[in-house]
Write a protein that holds these residues in place. Structure first.
Motif, PDB file in Angstrom:
ATOM      1  N   LEU A   9      -2.751  21.269  20.262  1.00  0.00           N
ATOM      2  CA  LEU A   9      -1.413  20.645  19.411  1.00  0.00           C
ATOM      3  C   LEU A   9      -2.592  20.974  17.912  1.00  0.00           C
ATOM      4  N   SER A  10      -1.156  21.846  17.324  1.00  0.00           N
ATOM      5  CA  SER A  10      -2.636  22.373  16.167  1.00  0.00           C
ATOM      6  C   SER A  10      -1.657  22.572  14.533  1.00  0.00           C
ATOM      7  N   THR A  11      -1.510  22.165  13.972  1.00  0.00           N
ATOM      8  CA  THR A  11      -1.167  22.361  13.008  1.00  0.00           C
ATOM      9  C   THR A  11      -0.844  23.705  11.473  1.00  0.00           C
ATOM     10  N   SER A  12      -2.028  24.107  12.257  1.00  0.00           N
ATOM     11  CA  SER A  12      -2.135  25.833  11.219  1.00  0.00           C
ATOM     12  C   SER A  12      -2.930  26.697  12.446  1.00  0.00           C
ATOM     13  N   GLY A  13      -2.896  26.438  12.960  1.00  0.00           N
ATOM     14  CA  GLY A  13      -3.933  27.253  14.238  1.00  0.00           C
ATOM     15  C   GLY A  13      -4.887  27.353  14.711  1.00  0.00           C
ATOM     16  N   ASN A  14      -6.103  25.891  14.085  1.00  0.00           N
ATOM     17  CA  ASN A  14      -7.473  26.369  14.159  1.00  0.00           C
ATOM     18  C   ASN A  14      -7.756  25.546  15.500  1.00  0.00           C
ATOM     19  N   THR A  15      -7.196  24.668  16.261  1.00  0.00           N
ATOM     20  CA  THR A  15      -7.125  23.794  17.771  1.00  0.00           C
ATOM     21  C   THR A  15      -6.853  25.078  17.992  1.00  0.00           C
ATOM     22  N   LYS A  16      -5.902  25.884  17.698  1.00  0.00           N
ATOM     23  CA  LYS A  16      -4.899  26.703  18.858  1.00  0.00           C
ATOM     24  C   LYS A  16      -6.098  28.020  19.299  1.00  0.00           C
ATOM     25  N   CYS A  56      -6.352  18.582  20.215  1.00  0.00           N
ATOM     26  CA  CYS A  56      -5.519  18.221  19.009  1.00  0.00           C
ATOM     27  C   CYS A  56      -6.389  18.159  18.390  1.00  0.00           C
ATOM     28  N   SER A  57      -6.159  17.994  16.720  1.00  0.00           N
ATOM     29  CA  SER A  57      -6.789  18.110  15.293  1.00  0.00           C
ATOM     30  C   SER A  57      -6.711  16.820  15.399  1.00  0.00           C
ATOM     31  N   THR A  58      -8.078  16.224  14.090  1.00  0.00           N
ATOM     32  CA  THR A  58      -8.096  14.899  13.605  1.00  0.00           C
ATOM     33  C   THR A  58      -6.630  14.693  11.800  1.00  0.00           C
ATOM     34  N   PHE A  59      -6.498  14.120  11.973  1.00  0.00           N
ATOM     35  CA  PHE A  59      -5.608  13.806  11.162  1.00  0.00           C
ATOM     36  C   PHE A  59      -5.084  12.468  10.929  1.00  0.00           C
ATOM     37  N   TRP A  60      -5.781  12.017   9.446  1.00  0.00           N
ATOM     38  CA  TRP A  60      -6.352  10.184   9.512  1.00  0.00           C
ATOM     39  C   TRP A  60      -6.856   9.443   9.938  1.00  0.00           C
ATOM     40  N   TYR A  61      -7.610   9.730  10.016  1.00  0.00           N
ATOM     41  CA  TYR A  61      -8.950   9.534  11.227  1.00  0.00           C
ATOM     42  C   TYR A  61      -8.579   9.319  12.141  1.00  0.00           C
ATOM     43  N   LYS A  62      -6.992  10.279  13.435  1.00  0.00           N
ATOM     44  CA  LYS A  62      -7.383   9.929  15.064  1.00  0.00           C
ATOM     45  C   LYS A  62      -6.531  11.302  15.281  1.00  0.00           C
ATOM     46  N   GLY A  88     -10.863  19.973  19.656  1.00  0.00           N
ATOM     47  CA  GLY A  88     -10.144  19.796  18.835  1.00  0.00           C
ATOM     48  C   GLY A  88     -10.489  20.226  17.005  1.00  0.00           C
ATOM     49  N   SER A  89     -10.706  20.773  16.173  1.00  0.00           N
ATOM     50  CA  SER A  89     -10.830  21.578  15.024  1.00  0.00           C
ATOM     51  C   SER A  89     -10.160  19.845  14.194  1.00  0.00           C
ATOM     52  N   TYR A  90     -11.486  19.930  12.665  1.00  0.00           N
ATOM     53  CA  TYR A  90     -11.405  18.297  11.874  1.00  0.00           C
ATOM     54  C   TYR A  90     -11.971  19.197  10.386  1.00  0.00           C
ATOM     55  N   GLY A  91     -11.777  18.059   9.482  1.00  0.00           N
ATOM     56  CA  GLY A  91     -12.669  18.672   8.376  1.00  0.00           C
ATOM     57  C   GLY A  91     -13.004  17.656   8.136  1.00  0.00           C
ATOM     58  N   TRP A  92     -13.550  16.830   7.815  1.00  0.00           N
ATOM     59  CA  TRP A  92     -14.598  15.238   7.375  1.00  0.00           C
ATOM     60  C   TRP A  92     -15.297  14.497   8.670  1.00  0.00           C
ATOM     61  N   SER A  93     -13.849  14.256   9.442  1.00  0.00           N
ATOM     62  CA  SER A  93     -14.721  12.822  10.181  1.00  0.00           C
ATOM     63  C   SER A  93     -14.166  13.246  12.065  1.00  0.00           C
ATOM     64  N   GLY A  94     -13.103  14.036  12.373  1.00  0.00           N
ATOM     65  CA  GLY A  94     -13.490  14.274  13.659  1.00  0.00           C
ATOM     66  C   GLY A  94     -13.440  13.764  14.626  1.00  0.00           C
ATOM     67  N   GLU A  95     -12.170  12.733  14.708  1.00  0.00           N
ATOM     68  CA  GLU A  95     -12.319  11.082  15.427  1.00  0.00           C
ATOM     69  C   GLU A  95     -11.053  11.515  16.942  1.00  0.00           C
TER      70      GLU A  95
HETATM   71  C1  LIG Z   1      -2.649  15.375   6.234  1.00  0.00           C
HETATM   72  C2  LIG Z   1      -4.511  15.728   6.453  1.00  0.00           C
HETATM   73  C3  LIG Z   1      -5.560  14.855   6.793  1.00  0.00           C
HETATM   74  C4  LIG Z   1      -6.300  15.189   7.347  1.00  0.00           C
HETATM   75  N1  LIG Z   1      -6.712  13.745   8.490  1.00  0.00           N
HETATM   76  C5  LIG Z   1      -7.881  13.756   8.524  1.00  0.00           C
HETATM   77  C6  LIG Z   1      -8.857  13.232   8.734  1.00  0.00           C
HETATM   78  O1  LIG Z   1      -9.474  11.978   8.736  1.00  0.00           O
HETATM   79  N2  LIG Z   1     -10.482  13.290   9.418  1.00  0.00           N
HETATM   80  C7  LIG Z   1     -11.202  14.659   9.759  1.00  0.00           C
HETATM   81  O2  LIG Z   1     -12.171  14.760   9.964  1.00  0.00           O
HETATM   82  N3  LIG Z   1     -10.492  15.858   9.332  1.00  0.00           N
HETATM   83  C8  LIG Z   1      -9.129  15.401   8.714  1.00  0.00           C
HETATM   84  N4  LIG Z   1      -7.667  16.550   8.292  1.00  0.00           N
HETATM   85  C9  LIG Z   1      -8.201  17.962   8.235  1.00  0.00           C
HETATM   86  C10 LIG Z   1      -7.390  18.795   9.771  1.00  0.00           C
HETATM   87  O3  LIG Z   1      -8.012  18.129  11.081  1.00  0.00           O
HETATM   88  C11 LIG Z   1      -8.152  19.608   9.362  1.00  0.00           C
HETATM   89  O4  LIG Z   1      -7.407  21.094   8.325  1.00  0.00           O
HETATM   90  C12 LIG Z   1      -8.192  21.019  10.745  1.00  0.00           C
HETATM   91  O5  LIG Z   1      -8.555  22.188  10.739  1.00  0.00           O
HETATM   92  C13 LIG Z   1      -6.629  21.182  11.084  1.00  0.00           C
HETATM   93  O6  LIG Z   1      -6.677  22.249  12.693  1.00  0.00           O
HETATM   94  P1  LIG Z   1      -5.257  22.758  13.115  1.00  0.00           P
HETATM   95  O7  LIG Z   1      -4.730  23.705  12.146  1.00  0.00           O
HETATM   96  O8  LIG Z   1      -5.211  22.632  14.256  1.00  0.00           O
HETATM   97  O9  LIG Z   1      -4.412  21.260  13.260  1.00  0.00           O
HETATM   98  C14 LIG Z   1      -6.449  16.162   7.434  1.00  0.00           C
HETATM   99  C15 LIG Z   1      -5.315  17.495   7.339  1.00  0.00           C
HETATM  100  C16 LIG Z   1      -4.541  16.987   6.432  1.00  0.00           C
HETATM  101  C17 LIG Z   1      -3.528  18.434   5.852  1.00  0.00           C
END
Ligand SMILES: Cc1cc2nc3c(=O)[nH]c(=O)nc-3n(C[C@H](O)[C@H](O)[C@H](O)COP(=O)(O)O)c2cc1C
Length: 152
Positions: A9-16, A56-62, A88-95
């Motif tokens: 499950l990937s929103t912008s292709g990173n986890t894909k 799955c990527s991390t969004f809002w810490y989960k 999964g890909s993540y930005g800053w916390s990666g849960e």
């Molecule tokens: C609205 C939003 C919320 C996010 N929340 C988190 C977060 O809580 N922790 C984290 O590690 N990354 C967070 N991210 C970063 C995404 O996990 C990161 O951009 C990731 O590369 C997306 O991968 P995807 O393309 O596979 O979905 C967030 C990004 C967005 C746009």
């Protein structure tokens, strides 16, 4: 023939990208492996697989809610004993990948380490790590069903 299904499950292709590299690594070791979007997969496909990857990527810490609901559905099935990987890909916390691995282990799956987390878009070195994980799945299955896979 052993089968490895990798769901992402990937929103912008990173986890894909991670999922596709894991599949590529597994195929390079003779395993039949497919990376499939979360939106195109059903529970039966995973029930019929020998190994399952969930990413799955991390969004809002989960993990995303949709992945959580999918795991709820999976936990009603009998997936115990299957080899698993979580990523999964993540930005800053990666849960998310850690949460997924916990759920998979609760289902009795044999989840390999590492639980793979890559910050934002994977680079070449990251993709090599993903391929390594795919190769590890192939090796793990080969231990149990050596005759069903091409030796490479
Ligand atoms: C609205 C939003 C919320 C996010 N929340 C988190 C977060 O809580 N922790 C984290 O590690 N990354 C967070 N991210 C970063 C995404 O996990 C990161 O951009 C990731 O590369 C997306 O991968 P995807 O393309 O596979 O979905 C967030 C990004 C967005 C746009």
């Amino acid at each position: 023939m052993s089968k490895f299904v990798i769901v992402y499950l990937s929103t912008s292709g990173n986890t894909k990208m991670m999922a596709e590299a894991i599949a590529e690594g597994a195929r390079s070791r003779g395993l039949d492996a497919d990376a499939i979007s979360f939106y195109d997969v059903d529970v039966d496909t995973l029930k019929n697989a020998d190994a399952v990857g969930l990413g799955c990527s991390t969004f809002w810490y989960k993990m995303h809610d949709a992945m959580e609901r999918f795991l709820d559905k999976l936990s009603k099935e009998h997936l115990e004993g299957k080899v698993g990987v979580s990523f999964g890909s993540y930005g800053w916390s990666g849960e998310a990948p850690v949460q997924i691995a916990t759920r998979m282990r609760e289902m009795g799956m044999h989840v390999l380490d590492p639980v793979l987390r890559i910050m934002y878009t994977p680079n070449e070195k990251d993709l090599e790590e993903c391929k390594r994980l795919g190769k590890d799945v192939a090796m793990e299955l080969k231990k149990h069903k050596p005759s069903e896979m091409a030796v490479t």
